[in-house]
Design an enzyme around this catalytic site. Sequence first.
Site, PDB file in Angstrom:
ATOM      1  N   LYS A  13     107.335  -6.911  16.143  1.00 13.70           N
ATOM      2  CA  LYS A  13     108.729  -6.569  16.500  1.00 13.70           C
ATOM      3  C   LYS A  13     109.506  -7.808  16.942  1.00 13.70           C
ATOM      4  O   LYS A  13     110.618  -8.030  16.504  1.00 13.70           O
ATOM      5  CB  LYS A  13     108.779  -5.583  17.681  1.00 13.70           C
ATOM      6  CG  LYS A  13     108.223  -4.221  17.429  1.00 13.70           C
ATOM      7  CD  LYS A  13     108.525  -3.274  18.583  1.00 13.70           C
ATOM      8  CE  LYS A  13     107.984  -3.711  19.933  1.00 13.70           C
ATOM      9  NZ  LYS A  13     106.513  -3.759  20.025  1.00 13.70           N
ATOM     10  N   ARG A  88     110.920   2.902  24.866  1.00 16.13           N
ATOM     11  CA  ARG A  88     109.491   3.156  24.664  1.00 16.13           C
ATOM     12  C   ARG A  88     109.120   4.570  25.077  1.00 16.13           C
ATOM     13  O   ARG A  88     107.953   4.954  24.956  1.00 16.13           O
ATOM     14  CB  ARG A  88     108.670   2.141  25.456  1.00 16.13           C
ATOM     15  CG  ARG A  88     108.388   0.870  24.650  1.00 16.13           C
ATOM     16  CD  ARG A  88     107.415  -0.026  25.378  1.00 16.13           C
ATOM     17  NE  ARG A  88     106.818  -0.995  24.508  1.00 16.13           N
ATOM     18  CZ  ARG A  88     106.949  -2.319  24.666  1.00 16.13           C
ATOM     19  NH1 ARG A  88     107.656  -2.816  25.640  1.00 16.13           N
ATOM     20  NH2 ARG A  88     106.336  -3.146  23.840  1.00 16.13           N
ATOM     21  N   ARG A 127      96.640 -14.065  20.027  1.00 22.39           N
ATOM     22  CA  ARG A 127      97.980 -14.675  19.984  1.00 22.39           C
ATOM     23  C   ARG A 127      98.276 -15.502  21.240  1.00 22.39           C
ATOM     24  O   ARG A 127      97.910 -15.139  22.349  1.00 22.39           O
ATOM     25  CB  ARG A 127      99.066 -13.647  19.705  1.00 22.39           C
ATOM     26  CG  ARG A 127      99.501 -12.823  20.875  1.00 22.39           C
ATOM     27  CD  ARG A 127     100.650 -11.898  20.479  1.00 22.39           C
ATOM     28  NE  ARG A 127     100.999 -11.047  21.598  1.00 22.39           N
ATOM     29  CZ  ARG A 127     101.969 -10.159  21.568  1.00 22.39           C
ATOM     30  NH1 ARG A 127     102.670  -9.970  20.480  1.00 22.39           N
ATOM     31  NH2 ARG A 127     102.234  -9.435  22.644  1.00 22.39           N
ATOM     32  N   ARG A 155      99.253 -14.487  27.085  1.00 24.73           N
ATOM     33  CA  ARG A 155      99.809 -13.522  28.037  1.00 24.73           C
ATOM     34  C   ARG A 155      98.696 -12.806  28.783  1.00 24.73           C
ATOM     35  O   ARG A 155      97.669 -12.458  28.204  1.00 24.73           O
ATOM     36  CB  ARG A 155     100.662 -12.488  27.286  1.00 24.73           C
ATOM     37  CG  ARG A 155     102.047 -12.985  27.001  1.00 24.73           C
ATOM     38  CD  ARG A 155     102.814 -12.080  26.092  1.00 24.73           C
ATOM     39  NE  ARG A 155     102.704 -10.657  26.402  1.00 24.73           N
ATOM     40  CZ  ARG A 155     103.478  -9.728  25.839  1.00 24.73           C
ATOM     41  NH1 ARG A 155     104.402 -10.081  24.970  1.00 24.73           N
ATOM     42  NH2 ARG A 155     103.322  -8.463  26.133  1.00 24.73           N
ATOM     43  N   ARG A 166      96.295  -1.119  26.419  1.00 26.67           N
ATOM     44  CA  ARG A 166      97.729  -1.344  26.258  1.00 26.67           C
ATOM     45  C   ARG A 166      98.228  -0.734  24.945  1.00 26.67           C
ATOM     46  O   ARG A 166      99.297  -0.141  24.899  1.00 26.67           O
ATOM     47  CB  ARG A 166      97.993  -2.844  26.304  1.00 26.67           C
ATOM     48  CG  ARG A 166      99.440  -3.182  26.193  1.00 26.67           C
ATOM     49  CD  ARG A 166      99.733  -4.506  26.863  1.00 26.67           C
ATOM     50  NE  ARG A 166     100.777  -5.206  26.151  1.00 26.67           N
ATOM     51  CZ  ARG A 166     100.564  -6.164  25.275  1.00 26.67           C
ATOM     52  NH1 ARG A 166      99.338  -6.578  25.013  1.00 26.67           N
ATOM     53  NH2 ARG A 166     101.573  -6.728  24.663  1.00 26.67           N
TER      54      ARG A 166
END
Length: 211
Positions: A13, A88, A127, A155, A166
């Site tokens: 996204k 969300r 990532r 992160r 998550r």
Amino acid sequence: MILILLGAPGTGKGTQAKRLAEKRGWVHVSTGDMLRENVANQTELGMQAKQYMDAGKLVPDELMIEMLLARIERPDVEAGLILDGFPRTLPQAVALDEALERAGKSVDAAVNIAASDEELVRRLSTRWMCRSCKSITNSKVEKCPMCGSDEMYQREDDQPDKVRTRLETMKPPADMLTHYRNAGKLREVDGMQSVERVTEDLLQALEGVRT
Ligand code: AMP
């Protein structure tokens, strides 16, 4: 244009929102980036949100809605708005509709970027992000391939043990997808393709929608 990009974490996204913003001159608003900035600046909102974010959970609707509605009141969004990470939940979607309606506007399209769980777990656990320009890479590198900064980091919520929980929590919920489907605004794009192909498909999905 008011465009919503939907999808689980890792579907691309943020990357796609950035590309569309560059191509079309629309403003990219990422609620994740806004929250991370609040956390870094130790604002009251940041301190409230951090515990949820670190645990891979959703930040409560009241906080999110207040933050987002304040952001979209700013005049820069008149150029066109791409929402990445919001809504969300169904209450967030409804609050957005109501606020836009008060301003005589409405969502033009909500595009869901779809990908398999296996692929998403793989992407998220590998990532790394650039603190400076917020680009994402798929492997650990010392310097950012986009801006050259040496502020690459993983992160907290991308650590492998947090990723599966998550994913389950952050997938677009069925009631919210139904909300956009019933309004005739839901489009679907295959997120398992290359970044370039996904952008092409997104632009194609937006053909016929106001630009
Ligand atoms: P993201 O960068 O979009 O993956 O967002 C990072 C984290 O911020 C999420 O895992 C949530 O904890 C929180 N967050 C971002 N957007 C929302 C939202 N619309 N509702 C609730 N929590 C959110």
